[in-house]
Scaffold this motif. Structure first.
Motif: not given
Length: 191
Positions: A35, A60, A62, A101, A104, A111, A114
């Motif tokens: 993410g 994922r 952002g 993280r 997402t 996730t 990040g």
């Protein structure tokens, strides 16, 4: 390096698509996700990642935040840190990556990685930092780390492009190091 170590294609010159392709391939092969929380890059990291066919298996989502209160409220970047240092700071980049993280994560499946980018693309300085000053954060499930300050020369768009390339390169290095560590190799990574 043993031939079984996960690697990427080392090139004499690379495009952002080359690096993003390596990142997506490495994430997919590890069953991991990423993410992104961007400020100065304004979606450039996300655009690079999603330009790779098959990115949806690892990317994922952002967010882009220029607004400081949104960084605090939605990414949980520490308000006292921002009051003390401003938003152009290594710890802000690391906290943005951690926030990426978290925001997402869904269905109780976190996730894995990040990315956070913060800096000054111009045309003016910000928080006492000159144009071209950049920090990049990477967060894993166990730790986060920031790189910088970078001092990227050039006009606004060049600073942003260089930041995207550097952020993806740093994540790629972390992914390769993690993979090699899992196979018993030595690494210098963030965990």
């Amino acid at each position: 390096m043993a031939s079984s170590d996960l690697q990427y294609i080392q090139r004499t010159t690379e495009t952002v698509l080359d690096i993003a392709s390596d990142v997506i391939r490495l994430l997919r092969s590890a069953g991991e996700t990423v993410g992104v929380a961007e400020s100065l890059t304004a979606g450039g990291v996300m655009a690079a990642l999603t330009s790779v066919p098959g990115a949806s298996a690892a990317f994922r989502g952002g967010i882009v935040f220029y607004s400081t209160p949104l960084k605090q409220h939605l990414l949980h970047v520490d308000a006292e840190l921002i009051a003390r240092e401003g938003v152009i700071h290594a710890d802000v980049a690391a906290q943005m990556a951690e926030g990426a993280r978290k925001v997402t994560t869904f269905d109780d499946v976190p996730t894995t990685w990040g990315i956070g980018t913060t800096g000054v693309a111009g045309p003016d300085s910000q928080d006492g930092k000159p144009i071209g000053t950049v920090f990049i954060g990477i967060a894993s499930p166990n730790a986060s780390r920031a790189w910088g300050p970078f001092s990227f020369p050039g006009p606004r768009e060049r600073v942003r492009e260089t930041t995207v390339i550097e952020a993806l390169s740093r994540l790629r290095d972390e992914l390769v190091a993690k993979s090699n560590e899992n196979k018993g190799g030595n690494t210098n990574r963030i965990e």
